[in-house]
Structures are given as C-alpha cells and as structure tokens.
Scaffold this active site. Structure first.
Site, PDB file in Angstrom:
ATOM      1  N   CYS A 196       0.873  -1.949   0.548  1.00  0.00           N
ATOM      2  CA  CYS A 196       0.270   0.016   0.435  1.00  0.00           C
ATOM      3  C   CYS A 196       1.166   0.950  -0.164  1.00  0.00           C
ATOM      4  O   CYS A 196       1.885   1.015   0.686  1.00  0.00           O
ATOM      5  CB  CYS A 196      -1.214  -0.252   1.269  1.00  0.00           C
ATOM      6  SG  CYS A 196      -1.999   1.386   1.443  1.00  0.00           S
ATOM      7  N   CYS A 215      -0.217   4.253   0.117  1.00  0.00           N
ATOM      8  CA  CYS A 215      -1.127   6.076   0.839  1.00  0.00           C
ATOM      9  C   CYS A 215       0.326   6.173   2.054  1.00  0.00           C
ATOM     10  O   CYS A 215       0.327   5.410   2.406  1.00  0.00           O
ATOM     11  CB  CYS A 215      -2.538   5.108   1.618  1.00  0.00           C
ATOM     12  SG  CYS A 215      -2.465   5.034   3.120  1.00  0.00           S
ATOM     13  N   CYS A 245      -0.594   4.253   5.951  1.00  0.00           N
ATOM     14  CA  CYS A 245      -0.133   1.936   6.387  1.00  0.00           C
ATOM     15  C   CYS A 245       1.259   2.251   7.132  1.00  0.00           C
ATOM     16  O   CYS A 245       1.680   3.700   6.365  1.00  0.00           O
ATOM     17  CB  CYS A 245      -0.434   1.572   5.351  1.00  0.00           C
ATOM     18  SG  CYS A 245      -2.349   1.514   5.221  1.00  0.00           S
TER      19      CYS A 245
HETATM   20  N1  LIG Z   1      -3.901   9.461  -1.113  1.00  0.00           N
HETATM   21  C1  LIG Z   1      -4.242   9.350  -0.230  1.00  0.00           C
HETATM   22  C2  LIG Z   1      -4.382   7.858  -0.084  1.00  0.00           C
HETATM   23  C3  LIG Z   1      -5.246   7.396   1.870  1.00  0.00           C
HETATM   24  C4  LIG Z   1      -6.589   5.887   1.674  1.00  0.00           C
HETATM   25  O1  LIG Z   1      -7.868   6.227   0.957  1.00  0.00           O
HETATM   26  N2  LIG Z   1      -6.026   5.026   2.122  1.00  0.00           N
HETATM   27  C5  LIG Z   1      -6.659   3.792   1.729  1.00  0.00           C
HETATM   28  C6  LIG Z   1      -5.809   2.580   2.274  1.00  0.00           C
HETATM   29  S1  LIG Z   1      -4.834   2.153   3.695  1.00  0.00           S
HETATM   30  C7  LIG Z   1      -7.298   4.105   2.946  1.00  0.00           C
HETATM   31  O2  LIG Z   1      -8.180   2.760   2.744  1.00  0.00           O
HETATM   32  N3  LIG Z   1      -8.270   4.296   3.761  1.00  0.00           N
HETATM   33  C8  LIG Z   1      -8.740   4.108   4.952  1.00  0.00           C
HETATM   34  C9  LIG Z   1      -8.333   4.946   5.802  1.00  0.00           C
HETATM   35  O3  LIG Z   1      -6.908   5.328   6.315  1.00  0.00           O
HETATM   36  O4  LIG Z   1      -8.719   4.577   7.345  1.00  0.00           O
HETATM   37  C10 LIG Z   1      -2.942   8.694   0.858  1.00  0.00           C
HETATM   38  O5  LIG Z   1      -1.806   8.736   0.781  1.00  0.00           O
HETATM   39  O6  LIG Z   1      -3.253   9.968   2.426  1.00  0.00           O
HETATM   40 ZN   LIG Z   2      -3.020   2.649   3.255  1.00  0.00          ZN
END
Ligand SMILES: N[C@@H](CCC(=O)N[C@@H](CS)C(=O)NCC(=O)O)C(=O)O
Ligand SMILES: [Zn+2]
Ligand SMILES: [Zn+2]
Length: 191
Positions: free
Chosen positions: A48, A50, A53
């Site tokens: 991931c 993002c 994480c």
């Molecule tokens: N572009 C954003 C995407 C964040 C995102 O949507 N993460 C996903 C993948 S882990 C998710 O499901 N997030 C829910 C959360 O973080 O609670 C970032 O990088 O912060």
């Molecule tokens: Zn993530």
C-alpha cells in the site's frame, strides 16, 4: 540507488504457505514489546502506497493484509497501544514508544468491517501469504516521490509479478461496490 519499494518486494517475492495458520507480531521496542497473536494467515496481502499505513523507514510502500478480527488478540503490553487517528476509517493501533502499527480495526459500517489490517513483517514466522498486488501506488507522489519516477516504480512491481493499481485490486473494488449497492437497496441473486 533506486529507492526501496519494501524489503519483502525488492529482491523478489517469497511464496507463503497455504497450510500456515498464524503466528505472533511484535513491535520494535528493545524491551516490553507489544505482542499480537494471530490465529489465522492473512488474506489480500498487498503493498500500500498510501500515507497512513505504517511502513519501515526507507521504504516507499507498506505491506498490509487482513485477518478476521476474532483471530486477533493482544497478548503482551496492551497498555502501550494507542489509536493513531480516531477519525480514520481504519483505527490503527500503534505502539506509543516505537511507532509501529500493530493492527488496524474498522468499527463503523464498512465493507471491510470485521477484518483487521496487519503487517506480517512484524512476525518472525515464515509462511504468511505473499503480497498479491500493489495498491494506492499514485499516493506515493503525495509523500514526495517525483511523478517521473512512477514508471520505474510500476515496472519494478511488474518485474516481481505484481499488478499495480491506484486504489485497490478489482476483487476488492467489486466487494466495496457490492456493499454500496446493497446498502442502497439493490439485491443480487446467487452472490
Ligand atoms: N491518497 C491518500 C489515500 C489514503 C487512503 O484512502 N488509504 C486507504 C488505503 S489504507 C484507506 O482505505 N484508508 C482508510 C483509512 O486510512 O482509514 C493518502 O495517501 O493518504
Ligand atoms: Zn494504506
Ligand atoms: Zn514498541
């Protein structure tokens, strides 16, 4: 030197074992480690990109998979856990001392409620499901990766046999949309 995607990806992917049924995760404190016992292998394990994480320092991606929440128990030093962002969909429980995320849990109505998100690299055991795909790849730009590096990043994943997506894999996107459709009253026969 090319940036590391993740240590479990950079030198090729070691396959997991279909008969493996779980193990323990530990945080990275030198003593009094938080310990999580998982009574299940992970599923949908993936890279991931993002920003939310947990990833090891120097890596562009996290490796994260899911287990049924009933298969997760905190078996040592639970008092060191704290939720990183209580407003987030995934409540990531991190060690207050070393910062590692031990498990992420969803409490609100959501297609993945009932599944906890975990990082198998925190385990010494072998046999965890190997990464299946890379998600949220374009998100690494938001953390400073240059847009021109993206071809190289995607090519590296392809070279180790992983498809790349900018959200999640088609199977998971379909699960999310099925949940959303059902919430709006659509009923599917023979799901
Ligand atoms: N572009 C954003 C995407 C964040 C995102 O949507 N993460 C996903 C993948 S882990 C998710 O499901 N997030 C829910 C959360 O973080 O609670 C970032 O990088 O912060
Ligand atoms: Zn993530
Ligand atoms: Zn710790």
């Amino acid at each position: 030197m090319a940036p590391s995607l993740h240590p479990l990806i950079d030198n090729g992917i070691a396959p997991g074992s279909s008969s493996f049924s779980g193990g323990k995760l530990h945080c990275r404190c030198a003593s009094d480690q938080v310990e999580i016992t998982l009574n299940s292998n992970v599923a949908h394990n993936h890279a991931c990109g993002c920003s939310k994480c947990w990833k090891p320092s120097g890596s562009l991606f996290s490796i994260v998979g899911v287990v049924p929440r009933d298969a997760v128990s905190v078996t040592a030093n639970a008092s060191k856990l704290s939720i990183v962002d209580k407003e987030a969909t995934i409540q990531r429980n991190a060690c207050k001392d070393c910062g590692v995320h031990l498990f992420g849990r969803i409490e609100k109505d959501h297609p993945f409620k009932g599944l906890d998100f975990v990082h198998v690299e925190l385990s010494d055991e072998k046999g965890w499901q190997e990464p299946q795909f890379a998600g949220f790849v374009s998100s690494i730009i938001e953390q400073g990766s240059h847009p021109k590096e993206m071809d190289e990043v995607r090519d590296k994943f392809k070279a180790v046999g992983l498809q790349t997506y900018d959200v999640l894999s088609p199977v998971l996107m379909d699960l999310i949309s099925t949940f959303t459709a059902q919430k709006s009253g659509i009923r599917f026969a023979n799901l």
